[in-house]
Design an enzyme around this catalytic site. Structure first.
Site, short mmCIF file in Angstrom:
data_model
loop_
_atom_site.label_atom_id
_atom_site.label_comp_id
_atom_site.label_asym_id
_atom_site.label_seq_id
_atom_site.Cartn_x
_atom_site.Cartn_y
_atom_site.Cartn_z
N LYS A 1 -103.56 -8.04 -22.51
CA LYS A 1 -102.28 -7.68 -21.87
C LYS A 1 -102.38 -6.27 -21.31
O LYS A 1 -102.97 -5.39 -21.93
CB LYS A 1 -101.17 -7.78 -22.93
CG LYS A 1 -99.75 -7.56 -22.39
CD LYS A 1 -98.72 -7.74 -23.51
CE LYS A 1 -97.29 -7.58 -23.02
NZ LYS A 1 -96.29 -7.77 -24.08
N SER B 1 -92.63 -11.12 -23.07
CA SER B 1 -93.19 -10.39 -21.95
C SER B 1 -94.69 -10.61 -21.73
O SER B 1 -95.19 -10.28 -20.66
CB SER B 1 -92.95 -8.89 -22.15
OG SER B 1 -93.66 -8.44 -23.30
N SER C 1 -92.37 -11.31 -27.86
CA SER C 1 -93.21 -11.40 -26.67
C SER C 1 -94.56 -12.07 -26.85
O SER C 1 -95.26 -12.29 -25.86
CB SER C 1 -93.43 -10.01 -26.08
OG SER C 1 -92.30 -9.64 -25.35
N1 GLN Z 1 -87.75 -10.45 -24.82
C1 GLN Z 1 -87.60 -9.31 -25.66
C2 GLN Z 1 -87.12 -8.12 -24.84
O1 GLN Z 1 -86.91 -8.28 -23.70
C3 GLN Z 1 -88.87 -9.03 -26.38
C4 GLN Z 1 -89.84 -8.17 -25.66
C5 GLN Z 1 -91.08 -7.94 -26.42
O2 GLN Z 1 -91.31 -8.50 -27.49
N2 GLN Z 1 -91.88 -7.04 -25.91
O3 GLN Z 1 -86.98 -7.06 -25.33
#
Ligand code: GLN
Length: 477
Positions: free
Chosen positions: A79, A154, A178
């Site tokens: 990532k 994400s 994420s």
């Molecule tokens: N979807 C969650 C957010 O928008 C989680 C993001 C993540 O785990 N980096 O914060």
């Protein structure tokens, strides 16, 4: 079976037994990426030349008769919020578009020591803020199962790369879901380790009390193999710990599995509930005791997360000021006479909408007069959420829930209404708030799209999570 469908163990045996070379394996993946990534858009940067050199080094060692590590020569993807020395690391943000990392993240370094082969960096929501990867400043990644749909987020690029067989495994980060949610949307396995199990040195911080790095792969075994390599104490991350020896490994037979009523709610997709309930029934047939439980503070988790996370975001992202890293404004006018103008313009131009929204929310909840009402209160309720898990784990060995209330949604379905996007995280954020580990694994389909089963374990319960996960994989076959 295609080479790309094989497990880490199977590929390792082929490499060590000289049935294939690491260079051939890398070439196979590179060719497949070239063929498919024009459509999927999982990667932001390809590191093909370096990957082939890395693969060649593995082949040289095999030729010398050296024993190679399990991950040696295995093609993987990282990532783009994890630093890799001398390569571009953007975190999906325009403000870091020109940034080149000066050292390796700890997790990357560990994989490098094992001689894994790095194919490239994967797309993500800007600074990991989002649930669909639509917040990337650069491109939209498609869900390989149905390219009209998002891969989740994400870490959508990492999930899509593994699901489309463009990498054997990938690393992601999980602050509120994420890793697990994109794994669920793309029909693969993802592990969010216990807070502190994997060092975050070299991970671009989003919300430091929640962030964890973890693996994606096609199977629970592969995820576990990668986790075993990246876990452990790193002096450069004071929150990392020596992974404690776990209590004796538990199997499904005789296992107490908690099913929290708060995770089967109105408004959930019917097909998701059905697939998860079916896999819980399969666990019962394999000898597990299914125990209805309650995690009563779950209903506050989204509200608490969307206060604590932006508070930490607002502080962590202050470093992207147009001076120290990456992008700096080219648009100063005669009226811009001070440093604040550089900060102001660089951040206005370099950061995306969602990131700005969270920075503003974060500074608001931390500001004098509002701190007690929002931030402090949220921290108190966070303790209550953690206590829910502590209590539950005196009664059960692990907890089974859906990973997400829905399957992968279509592009644009939630971008106009940030709140609806936030609600997609309802089953994943409590895990980060409490710091416990959780695995998402495929457990069936709803209208042809993958559904994820989330297994939540007690702190440092990864081994049991994975062992039970493998049994469930077998039972669902
Ligand atoms: N979807 C969650 C957010 O928008 C989680 C993001 C993540 O785990 N980096 O914060």
């Amino acid at each position: 079976m295609e080479l790309r469908d094989l497990s880490i163990q199977e590929l390792h045996e082929k490499l060590a037994g000289k049935k294939i070379s690491a260079v051939e394996l890398a070439q196979e993946f590179i060719a497949h990426i070239k063929k498919t990534d024009g459509e999927i858009c999982a990667y932001l940067d390809y590191h093909f030349d370096v990957a082939l050199t890395e693969a060649k080094e593995v082949d040289d060692r095999i030729a010398q008769g050296d024993r190679i590590a399990l991950l040696a020569g295995i093609p993987c993807a990282i990532k783009d919020n994890m630093l890799m020395k001398d390569t571009r690391t953007t975190a999906g943000s325009k403000i870091l578009a020109p940034y080149v990392a000066s050292y390796d993240a700890y997790a990357v370094e560990r994989l490098r020591q094992e001689r894994a082969v790095f194919l490239g960096k994967t797309n993500m929501d800007e600074f990991a803020m989002g649930s669909s990867t639509e917040n990337s400043a650069f491109q939209k990644t498609k869900n390989p199962v149905d390219t009209m749909r998002v891969p989740g987020g994400s870490s959508g690029g990492s999930a899509a790369a593994v699901a489309s067989r463009q990498a054997v495994f990938a690393l992601g980060s999980d602050t509120g879901g994420s890793i697990r949610q994109p794994a669920s949307f793309c029909g693969i396995v993802g592990l969010k380790p216990t807070y502190g199990a994997v060092s975050r040195s070299g991970l671009m911080a989003m919300a430091s009390s929640l962030d964890q790095i973890g693996p994606f792969a096609k199977s629970v075994q592969d995820v576990e193999t990668v986790f075993e390599v990246i876990k452990g104490k790193d002096p450069k991350d004071m929150t990392s710990v020596h992974f404690p020896q776990e209590a004796p490994l538990k199997k499904l037979k005789g296992l107490n599995v908690g099913v929290p009523k708060e995770y089967f709610i109105e408004g959930m997709e019917k097909g998701v509930t059905e697939a998860v309930k079916k896999s819980i029934a399969a666990m019962e047939r394999a000898g597990a005791h299914i125990i209805p439980i309650s995690l009563p503070h779950t209903k506050y988790a989204i509200a608490v997360y969307y206060i604590i996370m932006p508070a930490e975001v607002s502080s962590n992202l202050a470093r992207y000021d147009g001076i120290r890293f990456g992008y700096s404004t080219h648009h100063l006018t005669d009226g811009d006479t001070d440093l604040a103008a550089v900060y102001d313009r660089s951040r206005s131009e370099g950061l995306g909408k969602e990131v700005k929204r969270r920075v503003m929310l974060g500074t608001y909840v931390l500001s004098a007069g509002y701190y007690d009402a929002y931030y402090k209160k949220a921290q108190q309720v966070r303790t209550k959420i953690t206590e829910d898990f502590t209590r539950a784990f005196t009664q059960v060995d692990l907890i089974a829930t859906p990973t997400s209330p829905t399957v992968a949604f279509t592009f644009g379905a939630k971008t106009k209404d940030p709140l609806s996007m936030y609600l997609a995280d309802v089953f994943t954020v409590p895990v980060n708030l409490a710091g416990v580990p959780a695995l998402s694994m495929p457990c069936g389909l709803s209208e042809g799209l993958p559904v994820g089963l989330q297994l939540i374990g007690p702190w440092f319960g990864e081994r049991t999570l994975c062992s039970v996960g493998k049994e469930i994989e077998e039972a669902l076959k």
